[in-house]
Design a protein around this motif. Structure first.
Motif, PDB file in Angstrom:
ATOM      1  N   HIS A 191       0.834  -1.076  -0.009  1.00 50.25           N
ATOM      2  CA  HIS A 191       0.015   0.045   0.089  1.00 50.25           C
ATOM      3  C   HIS A 191       0.980   1.250   0.075  1.00 50.25           C
ATOM      4  O   HIS A 191       0.550   2.261  -0.548  1.00 50.25           O
ATOM      5  N   THR A 192       2.193   1.270   0.579  1.00 52.44           N
ATOM      6  CA  THR A 192       2.718   2.344   0.705  1.00 52.44           C
ATOM      7  C   THR A 192       3.442   2.411  -0.602  1.00 52.44           C
ATOM      8  O   THR A 192       3.885   3.811  -0.828  1.00 52.44           O
ATOM      9  N   LEU A 193       4.019   1.352  -1.319  1.00 52.66           N
ATOM     10  CA  LEU A 193       4.447   1.431  -2.660  1.00 52.66           C
ATOM     11  C   LEU A 193       3.549   2.113  -3.678  1.00 52.66           C
ATOM     12  O   LEU A 193       3.814   2.834  -4.433  1.00 52.66           O
ATOM     13  N   VAL A 194       2.109   1.829  -3.621  1.00 52.65           N
ATOM     14  CA  VAL A 194       1.118   2.235  -4.349  1.00 52.65           C
ATOM     15  C   VAL A 194       0.982   3.722  -4.221  1.00 52.65           C
ATOM     16  O   VAL A 194       1.113   4.529  -5.424  1.00 52.65           O
ATOM     17  N   ALA A 195       1.202   4.045  -3.035  1.00 55.35           N
ATOM     18  CA  ALA A 195       1.279   5.875  -2.830  1.00 55.35           C
ATOM     19  C   ALA A 195       2.356   6.437  -3.218  1.00 55.35           C
ATOM     20  O   ALA A 195       2.378   7.596  -3.888  1.00 55.35           O
ATOM     21  N   GLU A 196       3.503   5.703  -3.154  1.00 55.70           N
ATOM     22  CA  GLU A 196       4.708   6.494  -3.617  1.00 55.70           C
ATOM     23  C   GLU A 196       4.950   6.564  -5.248  1.00 55.70           C
ATOM     24  O   GLU A 196       5.118   7.411  -5.788  1.00 55.70           O
ATOM     25  N   LEU A 197       4.390   5.234  -6.012  1.00 63.02           N
ATOM     26  CA  LEU A 197       4.302   5.365  -7.006  1.00 63.02           C
ATOM     27  C   LEU A 197       3.269   6.377  -7.901  1.00 63.02           C
ATOM     28  O   LEU A 197       3.395   6.605  -8.936  1.00 63.02           O
ATOM     29  N   ALA A 198       2.242   6.816  -6.940  1.00 60.82           N
ATOM     30  CA  ALA A 198       1.355   7.795  -7.653  1.00 60.82           C
ATOM     31  C   ALA A 198       1.846   9.126  -7.557  1.00 60.82           C
ATOM     32  O   ALA A 198       1.691   9.931  -8.166  1.00 60.82           O
ATOM     33  N   GLY A 199       3.241   9.316  -6.841  1.00 61.43           N
ATOM     34  CA  GLY A 199       3.955  10.581  -7.022  1.00 61.43           C
ATOM     35  C   GLY A 199       3.401  11.755  -6.075  1.00 61.43           C
ATOM     36  O   GLY A 199       4.011  12.845  -6.352  1.00 61.43           O
ATOM     37  N   ASN A 200       2.696  11.435  -5.069  1.00 62.10           N
ATOM     38  CA  ASN A 200       2.367  12.681  -4.329  1.00 62.10           C
ATOM     39  C   ASN A 200       2.856  12.286  -2.938  1.00 62.10           C
ATOM     40  O   ASN A 200       2.457  11.461  -2.334  1.00 62.10           O
ATOM     41  N   SER A 201       3.874  13.331  -2.429  1.00 64.87           N
ATOM     42  CA  SER A 201       4.703  12.899  -1.274  1.00 64.87           C
ATOM     43  C   SER A 201       3.791  13.042  -0.082  1.00 64.87           C
ATOM     44  O   SER A 201       4.174  12.175   0.988  1.00 64.87           O
ATOM     45  N   ALA A 202       2.824  14.026  -0.037  1.00 67.60           N
ATOM     46  CA  ALA A 202       1.865  13.996   0.962  1.00 67.60           C
ATOM     47  C   ALA A 202       1.110  12.822   1.192  1.00 67.60           C
ATOM     48  O   ALA A 202       0.795  12.216   2.092  1.00 67.60           O
ATOM     49  N   LEU A 203       0.516  12.317   0.044  1.00 66.68           N
ATOM     50  CA  LEU A 203      -0.449  11.010   0.024  1.00 66.68           C
ATOM     51  C   LEU A 203       0.492   9.779   0.597  1.00 66.68           C
ATOM     52  O   LEU A 203       0.132   9.141   1.345  1.00 66.68           O
ATOM     53  N   ALA A 204       1.813   9.699   0.124  1.00 68.95           N
ATOM     54  CA  ALA A 204       2.693   8.580   0.347  1.00 68.95           C
ATOM     55  C   ALA A 204       3.171   8.607   1.856  1.00 68.95           C
ATOM     56  O   ALA A 204       2.961   7.528   2.630  1.00 68.95           O
ATOM     57  N   ARG A 205       3.303   9.966   2.589  1.00 67.66           N
ATOM     58  CA  ARG A 205       3.492  10.040   3.821  1.00 67.66           C
ATOM     59  C   ARG A 205       2.292   9.516   4.792  1.00 67.66           C
ATOM     60  O   ARG A 205       2.371   8.925   5.628  1.00 67.66           O
ATOM     61  N   SER A 206       1.104   9.946   4.307  1.00 66.09           N
ATOM     62  CA  SER A 206      -0.276   9.538   4.980  1.00 66.09           C
ATOM     63  C   SER A 206      -0.256   8.131   5.100  1.00 66.09           C
ATOM     64  O   SER A 206      -0.626   7.481   5.840  1.00 66.09           O
TER      65      SER A 206
END
Length: 237
Positions: free
Chosen positions: A148-163
């Protein structure tokens, strides 16, 4: 010792070396929680942790403050630091937040999807499948959260990835505390089906699969007691 050498020895470590050390300790604790080796409610004594990691108590306090900021650790005056124990209400809040955030993450990922991103997701699900085949429960738990964190990181939004990183950790603590067996809470084909939908740019299906996945995990939770005692040296050595 020459004066120049004494002066060099007395100087503090460069800032990036200090940060690397703090990051390393943080990551060790993070992974220990993610793999369910460090239980909710475990006391993280400054002196003991400093001995284990071979650093000062001040550095341990810095790590604990960072973990507390992310709600992974709870700090109590005169009592110290403890791995967080989410309440049932907090657990519901975490899943509510994930239901709001993860569809947005998938939307952005699909809008920016590339063959390389699909390959990275597939490589990760292959690691998950291998961990299931080997019955490596710690790896299964860690990789499931990391998907799930990888999906967020690949989405390219650092705030979303951190959350997502914080929410996944709180989910991990919740699963441990309220006992959702790994084999049932995160079936090894659910992530693969989400990746297939993302690869086809089928946003509606990807979002539905993700929401069903979250419903399945939350639905498997049950109220249970946890033990806050743990051998910290055995965990980190």
């Amino acid at each position: 010792m020459p004066a120049k050498a004494r002066k060099a020895a007395a100087e503090p470590a460069p800032r990036n070396d200090r940060e690397k050390s703090v990051d390393e300790i943080y990551e060790r604790i993070y992974v220990a929680i993610l793999e369910h080796r460090l239980h909710p409610g475990t006391k993280l004594g400054e002196e003991r942790m400093a001995e284990i990691f071979g650093v000062s108590r001040a550095r341990i306090r810095e790590v604990l403050a960072r973990l507390a900021h992310e709600q992974i650790v709870e700090l109590f005056p005169q009592r110290g630091a403890y791995v967080a124990k989410p309440t049932t209400e907090q657990a519901r809040d975490v899943f509510e937040a994930r239901r709001l955030i993860e569809p947005a993450v998938l939307k952005r990922l699909i809008e920016t999807i590339t063959p390389d991103k699909v390959n990275r997701l597939r490589q990760h699900t292959e690691l998950e499948a291998d961990a299931h085949r080997r019955n490596d429960k710690r790896a299964v738990i860690r990789l499931s959260g990391e998907f799930h964190t990888l999906v967020a990181e690949l989405a390219g939004n650092s705030a979303l990835a951190r959350s997502m990183r914080e929410l996944c950790m709180l989910t991990c603590l919740t699963i441990f505390l309220y006992d959702a067996p790994t084999a049932q809470s995160c079936r090894n084909d659910e992530h693969e089906r989400i990746v297939d939908a993302v690869a086809k740019k089928d946003r509606a299906r990807a979002e539905k699969l993700m929401l069903d996945h979250l419903d399945h995990i939350e639905g498997s939770l049950k109220l249970d007691n946890s033990n806050g005692d743990a051998d910290l040296e055995a965990i980190f050595k």
